[in-house]
Scaffold this motif. Structure first.
Motif, PDB file in Angstrom:
ATOM      1  N   ALA A  55      11.501   1.868   4.523  1.00  0.00           N
ATOM      2  CA  ALA A  55      10.562   0.768   4.713  1.00  0.00           C
ATOM      3  C   ALA A  55      10.757  -0.303   3.630  1.00  0.00           C
ATOM      4  CB  ALA A  55       9.126   1.293   4.687  1.00  0.00           C
TER       5      ALA A  55
ATOM      6  N   ARG B  86       9.816  -3.341   6.000  1.00  0.00           N
ATOM      7  CA  ARG B  86       8.822  -2.864   6.963  1.00  0.00           C
ATOM      8  C   ARG B  86       7.825  -1.970   6.236  1.00  0.00           C
ATOM      9  NH1 ARG B  86      11.664  -6.034   8.883  1.00  0.00           N
ATOM     10  NH2 ARG B  86      12.267  -6.375  11.011  1.00  0.00           N
ATOM     11  N   LYS B  87       6.756  -1.624   6.926  1.00  0.00           N
ATOM     12  CA  LYS B  87       5.785  -0.683   6.372  1.00  0.00           C
ATOM     13  C   LYS B  87       6.211   0.741   6.722  1.00  0.00           C
ATOM     14  CE  LYS B  87       1.835  -3.766   6.496  1.00  0.00           C
ATOM     15  NZ  LYS B  87       0.459  -3.959   6.942  1.00  0.00           N
ATOM     16  N   GLN B  88       5.857   1.678   5.856  1.00  0.00           N
ATOM     17  CA  GLN B  88       6.179   3.090   6.101  1.00  0.00           C
ATOM     18  C   GLN B  88       5.519   3.565   7.379  1.00  0.00           C
ATOM     19  OE1 GLN B  88       3.734   5.785   5.735  1.00  0.00           O
ATOM     20  NE2 GLN B  88       5.263   7.248   6.473  1.00  0.00           N
TER      21      GLN B  88
END
Length: 119
Positions: A77, A82-84
């Motif tokens: 991420a 990106r988000k986890q």
């Protein structure tokens, strides 16, 4: 030999698998292929199956990236911006991913996304 007068049209309807095909033979002996409209439930089932298959492939790609680069979801991420939680949802097939986003993630780990079609 069958003679067909001007403006005459002979149609033959076939069912091949789940595809309904109508062959039209025109007076100039050319053929037109038309695919009948599938009913709405059949369209929806195919669309759902296609999305499920795409989600599964995307999840496999992300898992392969993490395994081969020895990355956690958090690390992937961070590297990809990106988000986890997004990575987790894609991997668990709860979230669809666009090809563009998948390409960005692959690029972030210096990979190459290869798309192939087999007919």
């Amino acid at each position: 030999m069958i003679g067909i007068g001007l403006g005459c049209l002979v149609a033959l309807r076939l069912v091949v698998g789940t595809h309904r095909i109508r062959l039209k033979f025109l007076d100039n002996h050319s053929k037109l292929l038309e695919v009948d409209e599938m009913d709405e439930s059949e369209k929806k089932a195919r669309k759902t199956a296609a999305r499920d298959q795409a989600s599964e492939k995307a999840a496999d790609i992300l898992l392969k990236i993490r395994r081969e680069r020895n990355l956690s979801q958090v690390q992937l991420a961070q590297v990809s911006g990106r988000k986890q939680s997004y990575i987790s949802r894609v991997e668990s097939r709860q979230q669809n991913i666009s090809l563009g986003t998948l390409q960005e993630i692959v690029n972030a780990v210096d990979g190459e996304l290869v798309i192939d079609v087999k007919l």
